[in-house]
Design an enzyme around this catalytic site. Structure first.
Site, short mmCIF file in Angstrom:
data_model
loop_
_atom_site.label_atom_id
_atom_site.label_comp_id
_atom_site.label_asym_id
_atom_site.label_seq_id
_atom_site.Cartn_x
_atom_site.Cartn_y
_atom_site.Cartn_z
N ARG A 185 -9.97 -9.02 7.98
CA ARG A 185 -10.44 -9.26 6.60
C ARG A 185 -11.96 -9.38 6.66
NH1 ARG A 185 -8.26 -13.30 1.92
NH2 ARG A 185 -6.79 -11.56 1.80
N HIS A 222 -7.46 -3.52 -0.75
CA HIS A 222 -6.51 -4.53 -0.29
C HIS A 222 -5.12 -3.88 -0.22
CE1 HIS A 222 -5.04 -8.34 0.73
NE2 HIS A 222 -5.14 -9.00 -0.40
N GLN A 245 -1.71 -5.89 0.08
CA GLN A 245 -1.33 -6.54 -1.17
C GLN A 245 -0.51 -5.58 -2.03
OE1 GLN A 245 -2.11 -9.77 -2.55
NE2 GLN A 245 -0.52 -9.03 -3.91
N ASP A 270 -6.24 -9.84 -11.74
CA ASP A 270 -6.80 -10.49 -10.55
C ASP A 270 -8.04 -11.25 -11.00
OD1 ASP A 270 -7.49 -11.20 -7.94
OD2 ASP A 270 -8.39 -9.25 -7.47
N CYS A 272 -2.21 -11.21 -7.90
CA CYS A 272 -2.17 -11.23 -6.43
C CYS A 272 -2.49 -12.61 -5.86
CB CYS A 272 -3.11 -10.19 -5.86
SG CYS A 272 -4.82 -10.47 -6.32
N ARG A 301 4.53 -10.39 0.37
CA ARG A 301 3.49 -10.08 1.36
C ARG A 301 4.09 -10.12 2.77
NH1 ARG A 301 -1.82 -10.80 0.18
NH2 ARG A 301 -2.01 -9.64 2.12
N1 CP Z 1 -3.63 -12.26 -2.29
C1 CP Z 1 -4.29 -12.61 -1.17
O1 CP Z 1 -4.71 -11.77 -0.37
O2 CP Z 1 -4.40 -13.95 -1.00
P1 CP Z 1 -5.24 -14.70 0.12
O3 CP Z 1 -6.71 -14.47 -0.20
O4 CP Z 1 -4.85 -16.13 -0.01
O5 CP Z 1 -4.90 -14.13 1.46
N1 NVA Z 2 -10.25 -9.56 -5.58
C1 NVA Z 2 -9.98 -10.77 -4.85
C2 NVA Z 2 -8.66 -10.70 -4.18
C3 NVA Z 2 -8.28 -11.93 -3.41
C4 NVA Z 2 -6.98 -11.78 -2.70
C5 NVA Z 2 -11.11 -11.01 -3.85
O1 NVA Z 2 -11.52 -10.07 -3.17
O2 NVA Z 2 -11.58 -12.16 -3.76
#
Ligand code: CP
Ligand code: NVA
Length: 311
Positions: free
Chosen positions: A100, A127, A130, A223, A262, A290
């Site tokens: 990540r 993502h 997701q 989101d 999400c 997930r």
């Molecule tokens: N939806 C998602 O990726 O959540 P987190 O940021 O908690 O991993």
């Molecule tokens: N769009 C959000 C998704 C989190 C899972 C972010 O990148 O913070």
């Protein structure tokens, strides 16, 4: 399947559906796998996470492996060590790495120098894990008619919106995406989605009108307005106000509309507390999925990678 899973366009529609079907089998207890027995999977995170981290750790354990969690702030990366040296080092210890990070180009460089499979656990661009869970969720609700119904995404044209667009193309879905002017999804993601949609019969429409997107939709997805690493949060929120998922907007949708998020949610911004609680079952099933979708992804990816590797 390719060595890495960085974008939904790294898999074919056939592989995508196979992952969804296997995810459902894992969830129902109809499938078991110990593909990761004796293997160590790294989780290298530069941003916070609740769902992704825990669902990957548990998924790796359920597949018989061990997860090694690393935060970049406690690694030599924080003192300027190269991406490529980090990738070349970690992939001598680990059998797979879930990453990540911020820039998608960083992830691509990491994957290029890693000997072992790399999985995208979120970048500023996308993502994809997701969206596998999201497709599983809508497929569980709508079955084969998932390709006939209208899906709407309303809010910021961010990483989740980008991957949803590519996912709609890959899985042949009908998706309307409503964002404010200037906050549209990434042009490359839209192009990828359109190309895939040509093969699968999907449809992707971008609009600046939330009502056009939600009109007769069976699924409405949103989101956060301010993503991790976003710098223009305050300005953006002003433009996004008409894009809140609330009861008034949902009046335009199908009566039995499913609402997805999400997570994490910022209630009062992109979604009202009322709508969130009314649709909590859908939203937390999506979060649960997930785990199952990533297990199915890892099972397929590692089966092919270990199988093809010369001893
Ligand atoms: N939806 C998602 O990726 O959540 P987190 O940021 O908690 O991993
Ligand atoms: N769009 C959000 C998704 C989190 C899972 C972010 O990148 O913070």
């Amino acid at each position: 399947m390719k060595k890495d899973f960085l974008c939904l366009s790294d898999i074919t529609p056939f592989e995508g559906w196979e992952i969804i079907e296997n995810a459902i089998k894992f969830k129902k207890g109809e499938k078991k796998s110990n593909i990761l027995e004796g293997k160590n999977i790294g989780l290298l995170f530069s941003k916070p996470s609740t769902r992704t981290r825990v669902s990957f750790e548990v998924g790796v354990n359920k597949l018989g492996g061990k997860a090694v969690y690393m935060t970049s702030s406690q690694m030599q990366l924080s003192r300027g060590e190269d991406v490529k040296d980090t990738a070349r080092t970690l992939s001598r210890y680990l059998d797979g790495i879930v990453v990540r990070t911020y820039a998608h180009a960083w992830l691509e460089e990491f994957a290029k120098y890693s000997r072992v499979p790399v999985i995208n656990a979120l970048t500023d661009f996308s993502h994809p894990c997701q969206i596998l869970a999201d497709i599983q969720t809508v497929y569980e609700y709508f079955g084969e008619s998932v390709k006939e119904i209208k899906l709407a995404y309303v809010g910021d044209g961010n990483n989740v919106a980008n991957s949803l667009i590519v996912g709609a193309g890959l899985f042949g879905l009908k998706l309307y995406v409503a964002t404010p002017t200037g906050y549209e999804p990434n042009a490359k993601a839209y192009q990828l989605g359109l190309e895939l949609a040509k093969q699968t019969g999907g449809k992707i429409v971008l609009t600046n009108d939330p009502v056009e997107a939600v009109e007769n939709a069976s699924v409405v997805y949103t989101d956060v307005w301010v993503s991790m690493g976003d710098s223009d949060g305050d300005t953006k929120v002003q433009f996004l106000k008409p894009f809140q998922v609330n009861e008034r907007l949902l009046k335009h949708a199908e009566p039995n509309v499913k609402v997805l998020h999400c997570l994490p949610a910022k209630k009062g911004q992109e979604i009202t507390e009322e709508v969130f609680e009314k649709h909590a079952e859908e939203i937390f099933s999506q979060a649960e999925n997930r785990l199952w979708a990533q297990m199915a992804l890892m099972e397929k990816l590692f089966k092919e990678f270990f199988g093809n590797k010369t001893p």
